[in-house]
Design an enzyme around this catalytic site. Structure first.
Site, PDB file in Angstrom:
ATOM      1  N   LYS A   1       0.760  -1.058  -0.055  1.00 58.08           N
ATOM      2  CA  LYS A   1       0.090  -0.043   0.018  1.00 58.08           C
ATOM      3  C   LYS A   1       0.784   1.058   0.038  1.00 58.08           C
ATOM      4  CE  LYS A   1      -4.284   1.220   0.396  1.00 58.08           C
ATOM      5  NZ  LYS A   1      -5.669   0.635  -0.490  1.00 58.08           N
TER       6      LYS A   1
ATOM      7  N   ASP B   1      -7.015   4.478  -4.636  1.00 54.42           N
ATOM      8  CA  ASP B   1      -7.707   4.355  -3.206  1.00 54.42           C
ATOM      9  C   ASP B   1      -8.307   5.905  -2.907  1.00 54.42           C
ATOM     10  OD1 ASP B   1      -7.838   2.435  -0.743  1.00 54.42           O
ATOM     11  OD2 ASP B   1      -7.278   4.614   0.238  1.00 54.42           O
TER      12      ASP B   1
HETATM   13  P1  NAP Z   1     -12.618   7.946  -2.693  1.00 57.21           P
HETATM   14  O1  NAP Z   1     -13.248   8.005  -4.012  1.00 57.21           O
HETATM   15  O2  NAP Z   1     -11.904   9.091  -2.604  1.00 57.21           O
HETATM   16  O3  NAP Z   1     -14.214   8.266  -1.898  1.00 57.21           O
HETATM   17  C1  NAP Z   1     -13.937   8.591  -0.348  1.00 57.21           C
HETATM   18  C2  NAP Z   1     -15.276   9.048   0.160  1.00 57.21           C
HETATM   19  O4  NAP Z   1     -15.195   8.817   1.474  1.00 57.21           O
HETATM   20  C3  NAP Z   1     -15.685  10.329  -0.102  1.00 57.21           C
HETATM   21  O5  NAP Z   1     -16.894  10.611  -0.248  1.00 57.21           O
HETATM   22  C4  NAP Z   1     -14.989  11.014   1.163  1.00 57.21           C
HETATM   23  O6  NAP Z   1     -15.589  12.438   1.179  1.00 57.21           O
HETATM   24  C5  NAP Z   1     -15.267  10.223   2.176  1.00 57.21           C
HETATM   25  N1  NAP Z   1     -14.394  10.246   3.459  1.00 57.21           N
HETATM   26  C6  NAP Z   1     -13.164  10.219   3.244  1.00 57.21           C
HETATM   27  N2  NAP Z   1     -12.554  10.351   4.699  1.00 57.21           N
HETATM   28  C7  NAP Z   1     -13.883  10.629   5.301  1.00 57.21           C
HETATM   29  C8  NAP Z   1     -13.888  11.027   6.632  1.00 57.21           C
HETATM   30  N3  NAP Z   1     -12.720  11.069   7.532  1.00 57.21           N
HETATM   31  N4  NAP Z   1     -14.982  11.137   7.074  1.00 57.21           N
HETATM   32  C9  NAP Z   1     -15.988  11.113   6.480  1.00 57.21           C
HETATM   33  N5  NAP Z   1     -16.082  10.801   5.200  1.00 57.21           N
HETATM   34  C10 NAP Z   1     -14.835  10.694   4.489  1.00 57.21           C
HETATM   35  O7  NAP Z   1     -12.321   6.852  -2.044  1.00 57.21           O
HETATM   36  P2  NAP Z   1     -12.684   5.441  -2.420  1.00 57.21           P
HETATM   37  O8  NAP Z   1     -11.820   4.658  -3.435  1.00 57.21           O
HETATM   38  O9  NAP Z   1     -14.203   5.189  -2.686  1.00 57.21           O
HETATM   39  O10 NAP Z   1     -12.310   4.481  -1.075  1.00 57.21           O
HETATM   40  C11 NAP Z   1     -13.267   4.440   0.003  1.00 57.21           C
HETATM   41  C12 NAP Z   1     -12.680   3.305   1.147  1.00 57.21           C
HETATM   42  O11 NAP Z   1     -12.818   2.116   0.288  1.00 57.21           O
HETATM   43  C13 NAP Z   1     -11.570   3.577   1.570  1.00 57.21           C
HETATM   44  O12 NAP Z   1     -11.479   2.936   2.923  1.00 57.21           O
HETATM   45  C14 NAP Z   1     -10.495   2.521   0.561  1.00 57.21           C
HETATM   46  O13 NAP Z   1      -9.440   2.275   1.457  1.00 57.21           O
HETATM   47  C15 NAP Z   1     -11.705   1.425   0.628  1.00 57.21           C
HETATM   48  N6  NAP Z   1     -11.278   0.709  -0.740  1.00 57.21           N
HETATM   49  C16 NAP Z   1     -11.251   1.169  -2.006  1.00 57.21           C
HETATM   50  C17 NAP Z   1     -11.142   0.505  -3.096  1.00 57.21           C
HETATM   51  C18 NAP Z   1     -10.898   1.016  -4.247  1.00 57.21           C
HETATM   52  O14 NAP Z   1     -10.943   0.150  -5.350  1.00 57.21           O
HETATM   53  N7  NAP Z   1     -11.187   2.385  -4.658  1.00 57.21           N
HETATM   54  C19 NAP Z   1     -10.696  -0.903  -2.988  1.00 57.21           C
HETATM   55  C20 NAP Z   1     -10.583  -1.457  -1.628  1.00 57.21           C
HETATM   56  C21 NAP Z   1     -11.004  -0.776  -0.473  1.00 57.21           C
HETATM   57  P3  NAP Z   1     -14.699  13.698   1.223  1.00 57.21           P
HETATM   58  O15 NAP Z   1     -14.597  13.972  -0.286  1.00 57.21           O
HETATM   59  O16 NAP Z   1     -15.468  14.766   2.000  1.00 57.21           O
HETATM   60  O17 NAP Z   1     -13.320  13.316   1.873  1.00 57.21           O
END
Ligand code: NAP
Length: 446
Positions: free
Chosen positions: A127, A167
């Site tokens: 990561k 991510d």
């Molecule tokens: P993303 O597209 O950047 O979206 C993240 C979302 O979560 C946004 O709406 C953001 O709001 C919100 N968020 C982030 N920090 C926050 C906080 N402290 N309090 C409240 N809301 C918050 O990211 P993503 O890819 O969807 O990833 C989301 C989660 O899934 C993470 O835990 C990541 O590690 C996990 N994940 C992702 C993938 C993938 O393929 N993308 C795979 C496995 C796991 P703001 O814009 O206001 O910050």
């Protein structure tokens, strides 16, 4: 309480890695599940597998200097933790968020090892990321940052070495800038070095949708295992990023009604069901805030701050970030009759919340199983790159669905085998761990 051997190992790890609470939390959750393995597999102890697994194979920390639109020099910190390569090249996303530090990257890398193992595909765990915050930055600033980040990172990655992806804060735009700079620095069109690429330059159909779809398919399997389905059920989704958007889409396809979405400013409730097109317009095109959704939709209300988990639902899909669902939220969800919780995000439920769900008989799908669909489809992207092929949406989605159904079955069967029927946490940890441990033993002490 851990048994004395595990406790001793855990205490040593805490001493060697001070001030990294998320890393400690992720380790503890796995340690709690490993006790059931000790008696049946003394070789794991004899070969020091747990002790070796607690120490990443390599940790890289680097300076990322860049110049903002005003001409001011900015400096961020970059990280890549190459955690474990027993099953294949290190594989795991890059996170750009102001909260990123070494402990967060280590927790995510540690989880990634077992998640990747559960997919059944040949990928190790890693990561990375930076404390760079893309919010409010221009495209040109994001580009300059990504180019500087890759100027160091390119020395450490490669299709047989380490394959990053997106991510939080790293989506198609960032992957484009990162890949462009890698190609320029190396003079190689090495498509398999990054996943989450654009469809015209080596990306895979379904990669964008995969994590959200996968977490929802996992929830669907948990519902089926208890004789239920999504049909007509209200579902709470947190976040409004990549994972949340496509979880909402899959919930709707499976007959459920996704009634919430959120970001760090608050959440919206829409009793008619989230309008996916509007949400995508605001979040993917305009990069706006979740309150904009309520401004443009009569059936929606915006709640500033507060907890999205106060909304009564039958299924909860936390898809935002770590520790976003605590014990109070779990109590509210249980009081409202929640049946299943599937972690789209990594470690979104606190340990207390997880205990409450398990005690209350709620089907709980831990992130390392439930959100493995994203990395699994990244591995499918690598397969397509290696064979210079591009699969159809239908074929790729079928592969993803099969993988998720298989992970669900593996978790249930392993939990049963180790005397903890229905416990997806033990099932996921033990099944993920065994494959990695057995490969490490085969390689000798390295
Ligand atoms: P993303 O597209 O950047 O979206 C993240 C979302 O979560 C946004 O709406 C953001 O709001 C919100 N968020 C982030 N920090 C926050 C906080 N402290 N309090 C409240 N809301 C918050 O990211 P993503 O890819 O969807 O990833 C989301 C989660 O899934 C993470 O835990 C990541 O590690 C996990 N994940 C992702 C993938 C993938 O393929 N993308 C795979 C496995 C796991 P703001 O814009 O206001 O910050």
């Amino acid at each position: 309480m851990l048994d004395s051997t595990l406790q001793e190992t855990y205490d040593i790890v805490l001493r060697r890695n001070p001030g990294e609470p998320e890393f400690h939390q992720a380790l503890r959750e796995v340690f709690d599940s490993l006790e059931v393995l000790q008696d049946r597999h003394p070789e794991y102890k004899d070969q020091g597998i747990i002790t070796r697994l607690c120490e990443p194979e390599r940790q890289i920390i680097f300076r990322v200097p860049w110049v903002d639109d005003k001409g001011t020099v900015q400096v961020n910190r970059g990280f890549r933790v190459e955690y474990n390569s027993a099953l294949g090249p290190y594989k795991g996303g890059l996170r750009f968020h102001k909260s990123v530090n070494l402990g967060i990257v280590k927790f995510l890398g540690f989880e990634q090892i077992f998640k990747n193992s559960l997919t059944g595909l040949p990928i190790g765990g890693g990561k990375g990321g930076s404390d760079f915050d893309p919010h409010g930055k221009s495209d040109a600033e994001v580009m300059r940052f990504c180019q500087s980040f890759m100027t160091e990172l390119h020395r450490h990655i490669g299709e047989y070495t380490d394959v990053p992806a997106g991510d939080i804060g790293v989506g198609a735009r960032e992957i484009g800038y990162l890949f462009g700079q890698f190609k320029r620095l190396t003079n190689r069109y090495e498509a398999g070095v990054l996943t989450g690429k654009g469809l015209d330059w080596g990306g895979s159909l379904v990669r964008k949708e995969a994590t959200g779809y996968g977490a929802t398919i996992f929830a669907d399997e948990m519902l089926k295992a208890r004789g239920e389905s999504f049909d007509g059920k209200r579902v709470a989704v947190s976040g409004s990023g990549n994972v949340a958007i496509y979880a909402i889409e899959k919930v709707t396809q499976l007959g459920g009604l996704a009634v919430t979405a959120s970001d760090s400013s608050g959440y919206v409730v829409d009793d008619k069901g989230i309008d996916l097109e509007l949400l995508q317009q605001i979040k993917e095109v305009e990069r706006g805030r979740i309150s904009d959704y309520a401004d443009r939709r009569d059936s929606a209300t915006f709640v500033s701050g507060g907890s999205v988990w106060d909304v009564p639902v039958a299924v909860a899909l936390p898809c935002a970030t770590q520790n976003e669902l605590d014990a109070d939220a779990a109590k509210t969800l249980i009081g409202n009759g929640v049946l299943a919780v599937s972690e789209g995000a990594n470690m979104p439920c606190t340990p207390d919340a997880v205990s409450l769900f398990r005690e209350a008989g709620v089907s709980f799908g831990p992130g390392k199983a439930a959100n493995a669909g994203g990395v699994a489809t990244s591995a499918l992207e690598m397969q397509q790159n290696a064979s210079r092929d591009a699969w159809t949406f239908e074929y790729t989605e079928k592969r993803l669905t099969d993988i998720m159904v298989n992970i669900h079955r593996t978790c249930l069967e392993t939990a049963e085998e180790y005397g903890r029927p229905g416990d997806y946490v033990v099932g996921a940890n033990v099944a993920g761990f065994r494959k990695v441990a057995d490969a490490m033993i085969a390689f000798g002490v390295i």
